[in-house]
Design a protein around this motif. Structure first.
Motif, PDB file in Angstrom:
ATOM      1  N   THR A 101       7.126  21.780  -2.414  1.00  0.00           N
ATOM      2  CA  THR A 101       6.116  21.761  -3.472  1.00  0.00           C
ATOM      3  C   THR A 101       4.994  20.762  -3.211  1.00  0.00           C
ATOM      4  OG1 THR A 101       7.272  20.080  -4.784  1.00  0.00           O
ATOM      5  CG2 THR A 101       7.845  22.409  -5.200  1.00  0.00           C
ATOM      6  N   ARG A 102       5.200  19.820  -2.314  1.00  0.00           N
ATOM      7  CA  ARG A 102       4.207  18.783  -2.035  1.00  0.00           C
ATOM      8  C   ARG A 102       3.752  18.108  -3.335  1.00  0.00           C
ATOM      9  NH1 ARG A 102       2.558  18.537   3.081  1.00  0.00           N
ATOM     10  NH2 ARG A 102       0.835  17.202   2.425  1.00  0.00           N
ATOM     11  N   SER A 103       4.687  17.913  -4.251  1.00  0.00           N
ATOM     12  CA  SER A 103       4.411  17.285  -5.534  1.00  0.00           C
ATOM     13  C   SER A 103       5.382  16.127  -5.725  1.00  0.00           C
ATOM     14  CB  SER A 103       4.569  18.315  -6.660  1.00  0.00           C
ATOM     15  OG  SER A 103       4.316  17.735  -7.915  1.00  0.00           O
ATOM     16  N   GLN A 104       4.868  14.924  -5.846  1.00  0.00           N
ATOM     17  CA  GLN A 104       5.676  13.736  -6.008  1.00  0.00           C
ATOM     18  C   GLN A 104       5.785  13.327  -7.469  1.00  0.00           C
ATOM     19  OE1 GLN A 104       7.704  12.680  -3.761  1.00  0.00           O
ATOM     20  NE2 GLN A 104       6.764  11.084  -2.525  1.00  0.00           N
ATOM     21  N   THR A 105       6.922  12.801  -7.861  1.00  0.00           N
ATOM     22  CA  THR A 105       7.078  12.229  -9.187  1.00  0.00           C
ATOM     23  C   THR A 105       6.354  10.888  -9.251  1.00  0.00           C
ATOM     24  OG1 THR A 105       9.089  11.020  -8.609  1.00  0.00           O
ATOM     25  CG2 THR A 105       9.352  13.304  -9.374  1.00  0.00           C
ATOM     26  N   ALA A 106       6.152  10.402 -10.464  1.00  0.00           N
ATOM     27  CA  ALA A 106       5.500   9.099 -10.635  1.00  0.00           C
ATOM     28  C   ALA A 106       6.304   7.994  -9.970  1.00  0.00           C
ATOM     29  CB  ALA A 106       5.302   8.810 -12.121  1.00  0.00           C
ATOM     30  N   ARG A 107       7.640   8.071 -10.075  1.00  0.00           N
ATOM     31  CA  ARG A 107       8.475   7.034  -9.469  1.00  0.00           C
ATOM     32  C   ARG A 107       8.367   7.053  -7.958  1.00  0.00           C
ATOM     33  NH1 ARG A 107      13.314   6.138  -7.121  1.00  0.00           N
ATOM     34  NH2 ARG A 107      13.904   8.336  -7.121  1.00  0.00           N
ATOM     35  N   MET A 108       8.386   8.237  -7.357  1.00  0.00           N
ATOM     36  CA  MET A 108       8.307   8.327  -5.900  1.00  0.00           C
ATOM     37  C   MET A 108       6.918   7.976  -5.381  1.00  0.00           C
ATOM     38  SD  MET A 108      11.069   9.031  -4.247  1.00  0.00           S
ATOM     39  CE  MET A 108      12.729   9.660  -4.511  1.00  0.00           C
ATOM     40  N   ALA A 109       5.894   8.501  -6.039  1.00  0.00           N
ATOM     41  CA  ALA A 109       4.533   8.280  -5.543  1.00  0.00           C
ATOM     42  C   ALA A 109       4.059   6.856  -5.778  1.00  0.00           C
ATOM     43  CB  ALA A 109       3.580   9.262  -6.210  1.00  0.00           C
ATOM     44  N   GLY A 110       4.410   6.301  -6.936  1.00  0.00           N
ATOM     45  CA  GLY A 110       3.859   4.997  -7.286  1.00  0.00           C
ATOM     46  C   GLY A 110       2.377   5.058  -7.541  1.00  0.00           C
ATOM     47  N   LEU A 111       1.857   6.273  -7.769  1.00  0.00           N
ATOM     48  CA  LEU A 111       0.434   6.489  -8.024  1.00  0.00           C
ATOM     49  C   LEU A 111       0.279   7.419  -9.215  1.00  0.00           C
ATOM     50  CD1 LEU A 111      -0.793   7.220  -4.374  1.00  0.00           C
ATOM     51  CD2 LEU A 111      -1.143   5.095  -5.649  1.00  0.00           C
ATOM     52  N   THR A 112      -0.751   7.177 -10.018  1.00  0.00           N
ATOM     53  CA  THR A 112      -1.097   8.047 -11.137  1.00  0.00           C
ATOM     54  C   THR A 112      -2.609   8.221 -11.149  1.00  0.00           C
ATOM     55  OG1 THR A 112      -1.349   6.212 -12.691  1.00  0.00           O
ATOM     56  CG2 THR A 112       0.861   7.208 -12.498  1.00  0.00           C
ATOM     57  N   ALA A 113      -3.082   9.134 -11.985  1.00  0.00           N
ATOM     58  CA  ALA A 113      -4.523   9.337 -12.099  1.00  0.00           C
ATOM     59  C   ALA A 113      -5.234   8.044 -12.479  1.00  0.00           C
ATOM     60  CB  ALA A 113      -4.806  10.435 -13.128  1.00  0.00           C
ATOM     61  N   ALA A 114      -4.584   7.219 -13.312  1.00  0.00           N
ATOM     62  CA  ALA A 114      -5.209   5.970 -13.754  1.00  0.00           C
ATOM     63  C   ALA A 114      -5.309   4.939 -12.637  1.00  0.00           C
ATOM     64  CB  ALA A 114      -4.427   5.390 -14.932  1.00  0.00           C
ATOM     65  N   SER A 115      -4.348   4.929 -11.730  1.00  0.00           N
ATOM     66  CA  SER A 115      -4.339   3.909 -10.678  1.00  0.00           C
ATOM     67  C   SER A 115      -5.087   4.323  -9.419  1.00  0.00           C
ATOM     68  CB  SER A 115      -2.895   3.545 -10.317  1.00  0.00           C
ATOM     69  OG  SER A 115      -2.212   4.637  -9.722  1.00  0.00           O
ATOM     70  N   ILE A 116      -5.288   5.611  -9.201  1.00  0.00           N
ATOM     71  CA  ILE A 116      -5.884   6.086  -7.946  1.00  0.00           C
ATOM     72  C   ILE A 116      -7.246   5.472  -7.648  1.00  0.00           C
ATOM     73  CG2 ILE A 116      -6.919   8.165  -6.924  1.00  0.00           C
ATOM     74  CD1 ILE A 116      -4.399   9.683  -7.860  1.00  0.00           C
ATOM     75  N   PRO A 117      -8.143   5.257  -8.623  1.00  0.00           N
ATOM     76  CA  PRO A 117      -9.425   4.615  -8.285  1.00  0.00           C
ATOM     77  C   PRO A 117      -9.284   3.231  -7.667  1.00  0.00           C
ATOM     78  CG  PRO A 117      -9.576   5.701 -10.415  1.00  0.00           C
ATOM     79  CD  PRO A 117      -8.131   5.729 -10.022  1.00  0.00           C
ATOM     80  N   ARG A 118      -8.106   2.628  -7.754  1.00  0.00           N
ATOM     81  CA  ARG A 118      -7.891   1.290  -7.179  1.00  0.00           C
ATOM     82  C   ARG A 118      -7.403   1.356  -5.729  1.00  0.00           C
ATOM     83  NH1 ARG A 118      -3.433  -0.311 -10.757  1.00  0.00           N
ATOM     84  NH2 ARG A 118      -3.173  -1.955  -9.182  1.00  0.00           N
ATOM     85  N   LEU A 119      -7.298   2.549  -5.155  1.00  0.00           N
ATOM     86  CA  LEU A 119      -6.839   2.660  -3.769  1.00  0.00           C
ATOM     87  C   LEU A 119      -7.846   2.032  -2.813  1.00  0.00           C
ATOM     88  CD1 LEU A 119      -5.396   6.299  -3.634  1.00  0.00           C
ATOM     89  CD2 LEU A 119      -4.106   4.175  -3.314  1.00  0.00           C
ATOM     90  N   ARG A 120      -7.335   1.216  -1.894  1.00  0.00           N
ATOM     91  CA  ARG A 120      -8.155   0.584  -0.861  1.00  0.00           C
ATOM     92  C   ARG A 120      -7.454   0.723   0.479  1.00  0.00           C
ATOM     93  NH1 ARG A 120     -10.641   0.902  -4.778  1.00  0.00           N
ATOM     94  NH2 ARG A 120     -11.839  -0.687  -5.922  1.00  0.00           N
ATOM     95  N   LEU A 121      -8.233   0.763   1.559  1.00  0.00           N
ATOM     96  CA  LEU A 121      -7.651   0.853   2.894  1.00  0.00           C
ATOM     97  C   LEU A 121      -6.873  -0.417   3.203  1.00  0.00           C
ATOM     98  CD1 LEU A 121      -7.453   2.507   5.544  1.00  0.00           C
ATOM     99  CD2 LEU A 121      -9.452   1.237   6.352  1.00  0.00           C
ATOM    100  N   LYS A 122      -5.589  -0.264   3.577  1.00  0.00           N
ATOM    101  CA  LYS A 122      -4.738  -1.404   3.899  1.00  0.00           C
ATOM    102  C   LYS A 122      -4.611  -1.595   5.401  1.00  0.00           C
ATOM    103  CE  LYS A 122      -3.745  -2.474  -0.358  1.00  0.00           C
ATOM    104  NZ  LYS A 122      -4.232  -3.733  -0.960  1.00  0.00           N
ATOM    105  N   TRP A 123      -4.461  -0.516   6.154  1.00  0.00           N
ATOM    106  CA  TRP A 123      -4.394  -0.626   7.609  1.00  0.00           C
ATOM    107  C   TRP A 123      -4.725   0.713   8.254  1.00  0.00           C
ATOM    108  CZ3 TRP A 123      -0.659   2.693   9.449  1.00  0.00           C
ATOM    109  CH2 TRP A 123       0.484   2.933   8.681  1.00  0.00           C
ATOM    110  N   ALA A 124      -5.057   0.657   9.538  1.00  0.00           N
ATOM    111  CA  ALA A 124      -5.356   1.854  10.329  1.00  0.00           C
ATOM    112  C   ALA A 124      -4.595   1.751  11.641  1.00  0.00           C
ATOM    113  CB  ALA A 124      -6.853   1.979  10.577  1.00  0.00           C
ATOM    114  N   PHE A 125      -4.069   2.880  12.092  1.00  0.00           N
ATOM    115  CA  PHE A 125      -3.301   2.948  13.336  1.00  0.00           C
ATOM    116  C   PHE A 125      -3.992   3.927  14.269  1.00  0.00           C
ATOM    117  CE2 PHE A 125      -0.079   4.898  16.054  1.00  0.00           C
ATOM    118  CZ  PHE A 125       0.601   3.798  16.550  1.00  0.00           C
ATOM    119  N   GLY A 126      -4.284   3.488  15.493  1.00  0.00           N
ATOM    120  CA  GLY A 126      -4.977   4.326  16.457  1.00  0.00           C
ATOM    121  C   GLY A 126      -4.022   5.019  17.419  1.00  0.00           C
ATOM    122  N   HIS A 127      -4.246   6.317  17.628  1.00  0.00           N
ATOM    123  CA  HIS A 127      -3.457   7.105  18.591  1.00  0.00           C
ATOM    124  C   HIS A 127      -4.212   7.137  19.911  1.00  0.00           C
ATOM    125  CE1 HIS A 127      -0.709   8.786  15.485  1.00  0.00           C
ATOM    126  NE2 HIS A 127      -1.761   8.601  14.707  1.00  0.00           N
TER     127      HIS A 127
END
Length: 575
Positions: free
Chosen positions: A116-142
């Motif tokens: 289903t590619r659908s996560q619960t609030a507990r698993m995702a740790g993200l909600t519509a209210a918190s998503i605007p606070r997402l910031r880049l934490k790290w990048a990994f180069g292949h």
């Protein structure tokens, strides 16, 4: 879904050993604007290392096409085309980091065995209210690749992901530091599954594009077992493996339809399949072909080439598991030769214990297509070339709020279909979200919660591609549509929001209720990486965004299908 690097054409006689001239004569027909639709342009190939190009010609996707070249010519061509370098890597984890664990996870392709590619609030740790606070934490180069398409899995505070180079990595979720890497024989496109396969021993389970399946120790990267599931030279594993009750289910696809671009190729003998392996030992328990009849000589083409069939019905994507019904649901692609088998472009219900096909529902009969259909003088192409409308997206087994189970299929035709798994796959509804084309329609994946289905649309190369759609699960009615560039990558749902990533390199989060934009990030730029590899984002395709433990992971870079090359995995967290 037939994503290939090249189709080498022309007569072997008098091919020069100069790399530039070789490329013009042997590759230029496809690797140019307006050439083969799935062939990367020279700038994308240039991001790869000469060793990767050579490996593709000698033992990988381009083996059949490069067979007419001498070893010296292949080497000259690889050195001319591949300009990428394997940067020295840093950023290995310290002993202090290794003790971290976490109970939130995204394991495998679909976050659950229903895909289903659908996560619960507990698993995702993200909600519509918190998503605007997402910031880049790290990048990994292949290093040394033109695409980043191995969807990550998140388990136990670690990130496991494959790469175009065949390297499989274990990274720390919080910091991106590297625990270990393992080198597979070929590219790893699917999402790994992490599971206990022996007492107290966890394994990372995945397949590569040479049709090998691996189990490596999740902590040490030691190889536990390796099994090849199909001996056909064009066979590959592009979809993710799926585990249930100590059995590993493997989707098997191929690139034989690309081999058919050569008029002398005796098209075609590959049949898609699903194999069941014992997860502890790798032993094959059963294997079921999507086309039950073995290919045999059919007729000769006008040029005298012997043709074979039936063939095709590749299984490109991760099957869905129906635990209660003891069934798995697999999606098939187009046929390669006419007449197309009845099970092309179909959903198959397979008994998980015996491997027997219980029922099948066709969603586009008579579709026979190969790359020969792009040739001026066709040899093996059907008299009426099919539209190439594979079901490339993984089937989704969803459940409404009232408890009714619905089986969903997204197709390159641009149609989303809902089937009744309790009534032998009877079609409940069908809704069009795109016009459909060789490049989609719906390409890599849907998402669904208990009331809504989310579908990204490609429609490349039309003048107005793209769009993200929300459909009502019970009847397919359109709820909303949000504008977007072409979406080939799978989409992902969390409570109150749906994530998509598109060929313009942007990641977006839309409100699941009305489609309004919540958050956006541009990936098509350079990034400083935790492992010291020079990295840049590009188009996003294949595996979609992955959410767990308040983190969002997305790959960027897809130097095929007219996309922009890139080689980076990005991790976002809440500020």
């Amino acid at each position: 879904m037939k994503i290939v690097w090249a189709v080498l054409l022309g007569a072997a006689a008098a091919w020069p050993q100069d790399g530039a001239a070789l490329f013009r004569q042997a590759c230029g027909d496809c690797h140019r604007p307006g050439g083969a639709p799935r062939a990367p342009l020279p700038e994308a190939l240039a991001a790869m290392t000469p060793a990767s190009i050579l490996r593709s010609m000698e033992s990988g996707s381009m083996r059949d096409h490069a067979a007419r070249l001498t070893a010296t010519e292949r080497d000259a061509l690889a050195r001319h085309v591949g300009k990428g370098k394997l940067d020295s890597t840093t950023g290995y984890c310290t002993a202090e980091v290794r003790s971290r664990t976490d109970s939130s996870f995204w394991n495998g392709w679909g976050a659950n065995v229903g895909n289903t590619r659908s996560q619960t609030a507990r698993m995702a740790g993200l909600t519509a209210a918190s998503i605007p606070r997402l910031r880049l934490k790290w990048a990994f180069g292949h290093p040394g690749v033109a695409a980043a398409y191995g969807q990550p899995s998140i388990v136990g505070g670690r990130v496991y992901l494959g790469s175009q180079s065949g390297a499989v990595y274990a990274l720390d979720l919080a910091t991106g530091c590297t625990y270990w890497s393992y080198q597979a024989e070929a590219a790893v496109r699917g999402a790994p599954t992490i599971a206990a396969v022996r007492a107290g021993r966890y394994a990372v389970l995945f397949g590569d594009v040479k049709a090998n399946v691996y189990a490596v120790d999740a902590h040490s990267a030691a190889l536990l077992w390796k099994t090849r599931v199909d001996e056909h030279p064009a066979a590959r594993i592009t979809g993710s493996v799926v585990l249930w009750e100590a059995r590993l289910y493997i989707p098997v696809s191929s690139i034989e339809e690309a081999s058919a671009r050569d008029p002398a190729y005796p098209c075609c003998t590959f049949r898609g399949s699903v194999a069941a392996l014992d997860a502890e030992s790798g032993r094959t328990l059963w294997k079921t072909y999507a086309i039950p009849v073995a290919p045999a000589p059919l007729r000769k083409a006008a040029n005298g080439t012997q043709l074979h069939g039936p063939a095709g019905a590749a299984v490109w994507s991760a099957p869905a598991i129906d635990a209660g019904g003891r069934r798995i649901y697999a999606a098939t692609g187009n046929g390669y030769i006419e007449p197309a088998a009845p099970t092309v472009n179909s959903i198959l219900a397979i008994d998980m214990d015996s491997g027997g096909v219980v029922w099948s529902t066709p969603l586009g009969a008579g579709d026979a297509w190969t790359f020969d259909c792009l040739n001026r003088n066709r040899s093996s192409c059907a008299a009426e070339a099919g539209p190439d409308f594979d079901i490339g997206a993984s089937p989704v087994l969803a459940r409404t709020a009232e408890g009714k189970r619905i089986l969903l299929a997204g197709q390159k035709s641009g149609i989303v279909s809902a089937l009744d798994p309790e009534a032998r796959g009877r079609i409940l509804w069908q809704t069009r979200v795109g016009k459909g084309s060789l490049l989609g329609g719906v390409m890599f994946g849907l998402a669904a919660d208990e009331s809504v289905v989310y579908a990204g649309n490609s429609d490349l190369p039309s003048p107005a591609p793209g769009g993200l759609f929300a459909l009502r699960l019970r009847d397919g009615a359109r709820i909303w549509q949000a504008p977007s560039a072409a979406i080939l990558a799978a989409v992902t749902a969390v409570p109150g929001a749906v994530f998509s990533a598109s060929m313009d390199g942007r990641i977006r989060a839309h409100a699941s209720g009305d489609g309004r934009l919540l958050w956006e990030f541009e990936t098509k730029r350079d990034f400083e990486t935790v492992n010291g590899v020079k990295a840049r984002g590009g188009s996003v395709s294949g595996g979609g965004p992955v959410a767990a433990n308040g983190m969002l992971l997305v790959n960027s870079g897809y130097g095929v299908l007219g996309g922009s090359p890139g080689n980076v995995t990005l991790a976002f967290g809440l500020d």
